[in-house]
Design a protein around this motif. Structure first.
Motif, PDB file in Angstrom:
ATOM      1  N   VAL A  91      19.363  40.686  88.979  1.00 46.77           N
ATOM      2  CA  VAL A  91      20.379  40.493  87.945  1.00 46.77           C
ATOM      3  C   VAL A  91      20.638  39.002  87.794  1.00 46.77           C
ATOM      4  N   PHE A  92      20.531  38.534  86.548  1.00 42.87           N
ATOM      5  CA  PHE A  92      20.772  37.132  86.214  1.00 42.87           C
ATOM      6  C   PHE A  92      21.931  37.063  85.230  1.00 42.87           C
ATOM      7  N   ASP A  93      23.023  36.430  85.636  1.00 45.11           N
ATOM      8  CA  ASP A  93      24.153  36.223  84.736  1.00 45.11           C
ATOM      9  C   ASP A  93      24.017  34.824  84.158  1.00 45.11           C
ATOM     10  N   LEU A  94      23.548  34.744  82.918  1.00 47.83           N
ATOM     11  CA  LEU A  94      23.274  33.456  82.283  1.00 47.83           C
ATOM     12  C   LEU A  94      24.379  33.054  81.309  1.00 47.83           C
ATOM     13  N   ARG A  95      25.552  33.608  81.470  1.00 51.76           N
ATOM     14  CA  ARG A  95      26.640  33.255  80.554  1.00 51.76           C
ATOM     15  C   ARG A  95      27.125  31.834  80.779  1.00 51.76           C
ATOM     16  N   GLN A  96      26.858  31.306  81.947  1.00 54.18           N
ATOM     17  CA  GLN A  96      27.153  29.893  82.187  1.00 54.18           C
ATOM     18  C   GLN A  96      25.961  29.080  81.709  1.00 54.18           C
ATOM     19  N   THR A  97      26.191  27.889  81.252  1.00 49.73           N
ATOM     20  CA  THR A  97      25.103  27.051  80.752  1.00 49.73           C
ATOM     21  C   THR A  97      24.025  26.848  81.812  1.00 49.73           C
ATOM     22  N   LEU A  98      22.787  26.755  81.379  1.00 51.20           N
ATOM     23  CA  LEU A  98      21.675  26.597  82.312  1.00 51.20           C
ATOM     24  C   LEU A  98      21.490  25.162  82.787  1.00 51.20           C
ATOM     25  N   THR A  99      22.185  24.219  82.183  1.00 52.89           N
ATOM     26  CA  THR A  99      22.018  22.837  82.623  1.00 52.89           C
ATOM     27  C   THR A  99      22.517  22.705  84.049  1.00 52.89           C
ATOM     28  N   GLY A 100      21.646  22.210  84.901  1.00 51.23           N
ATOM     29  CA  GLY A 100      21.998  22.058  86.300  1.00 51.23           C
ATOM     30  C   GLY A 100      21.856  23.348  87.080  1.00 51.23           C
ATOM     31  N   GLY A 101      21.551  24.447  86.405  1.00 48.78           N
ATOM     32  CA  GLY A 101      21.398  25.736  87.069  1.00 48.78           C
ATOM     33  C   GLY A 101      19.991  26.238  86.882  1.00 48.78           C
ATOM     34  N   PHE A 102      19.867  27.528  86.724  1.00 56.77           N
ATOM     35  CA  PHE A 102      18.559  28.155  86.508  1.00 56.77           C
ATOM     36  C   PHE A 102      17.968  27.758  85.166  1.00 56.77           C
ATOM     37  N   SER A 103      16.726  27.314  85.175  1.00 53.71           N
ATOM     38  CA  SER A 103      15.993  27.100  83.930  1.00 53.71           C
ATOM     39  C   SER A 103      15.114  28.335  83.700  1.00 53.71           C
ATOM     40  N   VAL A 104      14.513  28.432  82.519  1.00 53.92           N
ATOM     41  CA  VAL A 104      13.613  29.567  82.289  1.00 53.92           C
ATOM     42  C   VAL A 104      12.398  29.485  83.209  1.00 53.92           C
ATOM     43  N   ASN A 105      11.992  28.278  83.595  1.00 53.27           N
ATOM     44  CA  ASN A 105      10.901  28.146  84.571  1.00 53.27           C
ATOM     45  C   ASN A 105      11.317  28.685  85.937  1.00 53.27           C
ATOM     46  N   ASP A 106      12.567  28.409  86.336  1.00 53.43           N
ATOM     47  CA  ASP A 106      13.078  28.965  87.590  1.00 53.43           C
ATOM     48  C   ASP A 106      13.096  30.495  87.532  1.00 53.43           C
ATOM     49  N   ILE A 107      13.549  31.021  86.400  1.00 50.57           N
ATOM     50  CA  ILE A 107      13.597  32.476  86.224  1.00 50.57           C
ATOM     51  C   ILE A 107      12.191  33.046  86.321  1.00 50.57           C
ATOM     52  N   SER A 108      11.250  32.417  85.664  1.00 48.07           N
ATOM     53  CA  SER A 108       9.856  32.872  85.699  1.00 48.07           C
ATOM     54  C   SER A 108       9.327  32.885  87.132  1.00 48.07           C
ATOM     55  N   ASN A 109       9.631  31.843  87.895  1.00 50.78           N
ATOM     56  CA  ASN A 109       9.192  31.779  89.293  1.00 50.78           C
ATOM     57  C   ASN A 109       9.807  32.897  90.131  1.00 50.78           C
ATOM     58  N   VAL A 110      11.100  33.166  89.919  1.00 54.71           N
ATOM     59  CA  VAL A 110      11.760  34.244  90.654  1.00 54.71           C
ATOM     60  C   VAL A 110      11.116  35.583  90.296  1.00 54.71           C
ATOM     61  N   LEU A 111      10.856  35.809  89.008  1.00 55.12           N
ATOM     62  CA  LEU A 111      10.218  37.055  88.587  1.00 55.12           C
ATOM     63  C   LEU A 111       8.827  37.195  89.208  1.00 55.12           C
ATOM     64  N   GLN A 112       8.097  36.099  89.239  1.00 56.84           N
ATOM     65  CA  GLN A 112       6.752  36.110  89.822  1.00 56.84           C
ATOM     66  C   GLN A 112       6.806  36.476  91.309  1.00 56.84           C
ATOM     67  N   GLN A 113       7.743  35.881  92.024  1.00 58.61           N
ATOM     68  CA  GLN A 113       7.896  36.197  93.447  1.00 58.61           C
ATOM     69  C   GLN A 113       8.321  37.658  93.623  1.00 58.61           C
ATOM     70  N   GLY A 114       9.211  38.121  92.772  1.00 60.04           N
ATOM     71  CA  GLY A 114       9.655  39.508  92.838  1.00 60.04           C
ATOM     72  C   GLY A 114       8.519  40.482  92.610  1.00 60.04           C
ATOM     73  N   GLU A 115       7.661  40.182  91.631  1.00 59.30           N
ATOM     74  CA  GLU A 115       6.522  41.058  91.329  1.00 59.30           C
ATOM     75  C   GLU A 115       5.593  41.183  92.536  1.00 59.30           C
ATOM     76  N   LYS A 116       5.456  40.122  93.302  1.00 59.63           N
ATOM     77  CA  LYS A 116       4.574  40.158  94.480  1.00 59.63           C
ATOM     78  C   LYS A 116       5.038  41.185  95.508  1.00 59.63           C
ATOM     79  N   ILE A 117       6.352  41.441  95.549  1.00 58.54           N
ATOM     80  CA  ILE A 117       6.861  42.400  96.536  1.00 58.54           C
ATOM     81  C   ILE A 117       7.292  43.724  95.902  1.00 58.54           C
ATOM     82  N   GLY A 118       7.107  43.858  94.566  1.00 55.17           N
ATOM     83  CA  GLY A 118       7.360  45.140  93.920  1.00 55.17           C
ATOM     84  C   GLY A 118       8.549  45.209  92.990  1.00 55.17           C
TER      85      GLY A 118
END
Length: 183
Positions: free
Chosen positions: A95-122
Motif C-alpha cells: 500500500v502506497f499513500d501518495l497523497r503527500q507530495t513526492l518531493t523528498g519522498g518516494f519517486s516513481v522510480n522508487d515505487i518501480s524498484n519496490v514493485l520489482q523487489q516485491g515481484e521477486k518474492i511473490g
C-alpha cells in the motif's frame, strides 16, 4: 455464460475457482464470496451485471488473471516459500499513500524498484492512494503499466480521472481505478 445469466454465471465461476484453488486464503475468500452470493438480493449481482455490460471483456479477463492467478495463486505460493525459508511474514499487497507530495519522498522510480523487489518474492498486487497531482498520476500509471504481471488498484478523486488518464489506465490493462469521494 455470465453475459446470458449474470447471477448463475458468477456463482458458477466462484464455484469453479473454489474447486481449483488451494491454500487457506483463496479458499476462505471464495467461501465468503459464495456465502454473499447465496442471497438472491445480494448487491453483488447488480455490480456483476453492471461490470459485464460496461467493462471491456478482454480487459476484465486480463486484470482478473493478474489479480486472481498472479497475485492470489502463483504469488501466494512464492510468498509462502519465501516465508518458510526466511521465517517471517510477507504481505500479499503493498500500500502506497501518495497523497503527500513526492518531493523528498518516494519517486516513481522508487515505487518501480519496490514493485520489482516485491515481484521477486511473490507480491503482485499494490494499492495506491493519490492526491490531486495529474503529473504524478500520469507517471504512476505509466510505471504500473510497465509492471504488467501485477494487478494495481489506484484510488483517486473522480476529477483526477479525465479522458487521458482513463485511456492510459485502459491501455495498461493491469490497473483498476477506484473512485474516492470526500466524506
Amino acid at each position: 455464460d455470465i453475459e446470458e445469466n449474470p447471477e448463475r454465471g458468477i456463482r458458477n465461476l466462484v464455484e469453479l475457482l473454489a474447486q481449483l484453488s488451494s491454500g487457506r486464503f483463496p479458499k476462505d475468500f471464495l467461501t465468503i464470496t459464495q456465502q454473499m452470493l447465496s442471497n438472491s438480493e445480494s448487491p453483488y449481482y447488480e455490480l456483476t451485471r453492471h461490470v459485464i455490460k460496461n467493462v471491456d471483456h478482454s480487459l476484465l479477463k486480463n486484470f482478473s488473471l493478474r489479480f486472481g492467478y498472479n497475485s492470489l495463486t502463483y504469488g501466494a505460493n512464492k510468498i509462502r516459500e519465501y516465508e518458510k525459508k526466511f521465517g517471517y511474514n510477507v504481505p500479499w499487497t503493498l500500500v502506497f499513500d501518495l497523497r503527500q507530495t513526492l518531493t523528498g519522498g518516494f519517486s516513481v522510480n522508487d515505487i518501480s524498484n519496490v514493485l520489482q523487489q516485491g515481484e521477486k518474492i511473490g507480491i503482485y498486487c499494490a494499492i495506491f492512494i493519490v492526491d490531486h497531482n495529474q503529473v504524478v498520476l500520469k507517471e504512476l500509471i505509466n510505471t504500473l503499466a510497465s509492471h504488467n504481471e501485477g494487478a494495481y488498484f489506484v484510488f483517486a478523486d473522480p476529477e483526477m480521472l479525465n479522458n487521458e488518464m482513463a485511456d492510459l489506465i485502459f491501455r495498461a490493462g493491469n490497473i483498476a481505478a477506484v473512485l474516492l469521494f470526500p466524506l
